[in-house]
Write a protein that holds these residues in place. Structure first.
Motif, PDB file in Angstrom:
ATOM      1  N   PRO A   1       0.605  -1.299  -0.159  1.00 30.28           N
ATOM      2  CA  PRO A   1       0.239   0.085  -0.220  1.00 30.28           C
ATOM      3  C   PRO A   1       0.883   1.404  -0.130  1.00 30.28           C
ATOM      4  N   VAL A   2       0.489   2.261  -0.785  1.00 29.38           N
ATOM      5  CA  VAL A   2       1.000   3.452  -0.764  1.00 29.38           C
ATOM      6  C   VAL A   2       0.319   4.650  -0.908  1.00 29.38           C
ATOM      7  N   PRO A   3       0.788   6.040  -0.156  1.00 29.15           N
ATOM      8  CA  PRO A   3      -0.005   6.544  -0.048  1.00 29.15           C
ATOM      9  C   PRO A   3      -0.921   7.406  -1.574  1.00 29.15           C
ATOM     10  N   ASN A   4       0.286   7.519  -2.723  1.00 32.05           N
ATOM     11  CA  ASN A   4       0.243   8.525  -3.462  1.00 32.05           C
ATOM     12  C   ASN A   4       0.962   7.836  -4.752  1.00 32.05           C
ATOM     13  N   LEU A   5       1.465   8.438  -5.963  1.00 31.89           N
ATOM     14  CA  LEU A   5       2.050   8.779  -7.067  1.00 31.89           C
ATOM     15  C   LEU A   5       3.568   8.440  -6.477  1.00 31.89           C
ATOM     16  N   ASN A   6       4.359   9.537  -5.344  1.00 33.89           N
ATOM     17  CA  ASN A   6       5.375   9.735  -5.062  1.00 33.89           C
ATOM     18  C   ASN A   6       5.332   8.149  -4.249  1.00 33.89           C
ATOM     19  N   GLY A   7       5.011   7.694  -3.673  1.00 32.77           N
ATOM     20  CA  GLY A   7       4.988   6.394  -3.138  1.00 32.77           C
ATOM     21  C   GLY A   7       4.602   5.578  -3.958  1.00 32.77           C
ATOM     22  N   PHE A   8       4.515   5.026  -4.919  1.00 31.71           N
ATOM     23  CA  PHE A   8       4.354   4.582  -5.953  1.00 31.71           C
ATOM     24  C   PHE A   8       6.140   4.521  -6.766  1.00 31.71           C
ATOM     25  N   GLN A   9       6.057   5.579  -6.979  1.00 30.66           N
ATOM     26  CA  GLN A   9       8.067   6.004  -7.369  1.00 30.66           C
ATOM     27  C   GLN A   9       9.382   5.621  -6.783  1.00 30.66           C
TER      28      GLN A   9
ATOM     29  N   TYR B   1       5.769  -2.530 -13.101  1.00 30.12           N
ATOM     30  CA  TYR B   1       5.302  -1.816 -11.984  1.00 30.12           C
ATOM     31  C   TYR B   1       4.250  -1.169 -12.654  1.00 30.12           C
ATOM     32  N   PHE B   2       3.285  -1.556 -11.528  1.00 32.59           N
ATOM     33  CA  PHE B   2       1.794  -0.643 -11.785  1.00 32.59           C
ATOM     34  C   PHE B   2       1.392  -0.070 -10.339  1.00 32.59           C
ATOM     35  N   TYR B   3       0.212   0.968 -10.639  1.00 28.65           N
ATOM     36  CA  TYR B   3      -0.119   1.720  -8.863  1.00 28.65           C
ATOM     37  C   TYR B   3      -1.478   1.275  -9.727  1.00 28.65           C
TER      38      TYR B   3
END
Length: 166
Positions: free
Chosen positions: A76-84, A128-130
């Motif tokens: 789990p990530v909070p946003n696109l920055n977390g994904f990156q 990688y997917f978000y």
């Protein structure tokens, strides 16, 4: 007749998980996709920060030396920055593998490279997917020198990539 029906329904209930063996659900069922029937689940792990499933892909002539496998890891990530950050961390780990050599990726959400696992040179493909608040890595690993196996393996990996929600 009533007893026979109960026995049949009980048998079907116990058999039903095998029927859906190719369906994969992660993140409490929020992320769902299917894998090829021949893939054998060999590991599943879950902690508060991430979840992984690993499948052995049979058929390689070099199976005695290494396992051809596919892993799906999500966090789990909070946003696109977390994904990156998730993708960057996993890419950085990959570059530390023995005899790491980058290959050409076809998009920014892919990572392709070769590295050695024991004595065997392996081809790695990561995508990688978000989606839905989750960062997901699909990682496909196979022996680099098994051309006959490579086509079927790569096709299966591409099919799974197309089934992961994005």
């Amino acid at each position: 007749m009533n007893r026979t029906l109960r026995v049949l329904l009980t048998a079907l209930a116990f058999a039903s998980p095998a029927l859906g063996a190719t369906d994969v659900a992660m993140a409490d069922g929020k992320i769902r996709f299917a894998v090829p029937d021949a893939w054998v689940p060999i590991m599943q792990s879950q902690d508060r920060d991430s979840e992984s499933q690993v499948f052995q892909v049979p058929g390689s002539t070099q199976a005695d030396a290494t396992l051809a496998r596919v892993s799906i890891t999500l966090q789990p990530v909070p946003n696109l920055n977390g994904f990156q950050q998730f993708a960057g961390t996993l890419r950085s780990r990959a570059s530390g593998l023995k005899d790491y050599a980058p290959r050409k990726a076809s998009s920014p959400t892919e990572n392709a490279y070769t590295a050695k696992e024991g004595p065997v040179k392996q081809d790695y493909y990561e995508r990688y997917f978000y989606t839905g608040g989750y960062a997901i890595q699909l990682r496909c690993v196979r022996p680099a020198d098994d051309a006959k196996f490579a086509a079927a393996f790569d096709k299966g990996c591409a099919e799974v990539a197309s089934r992961i929600p994005s």
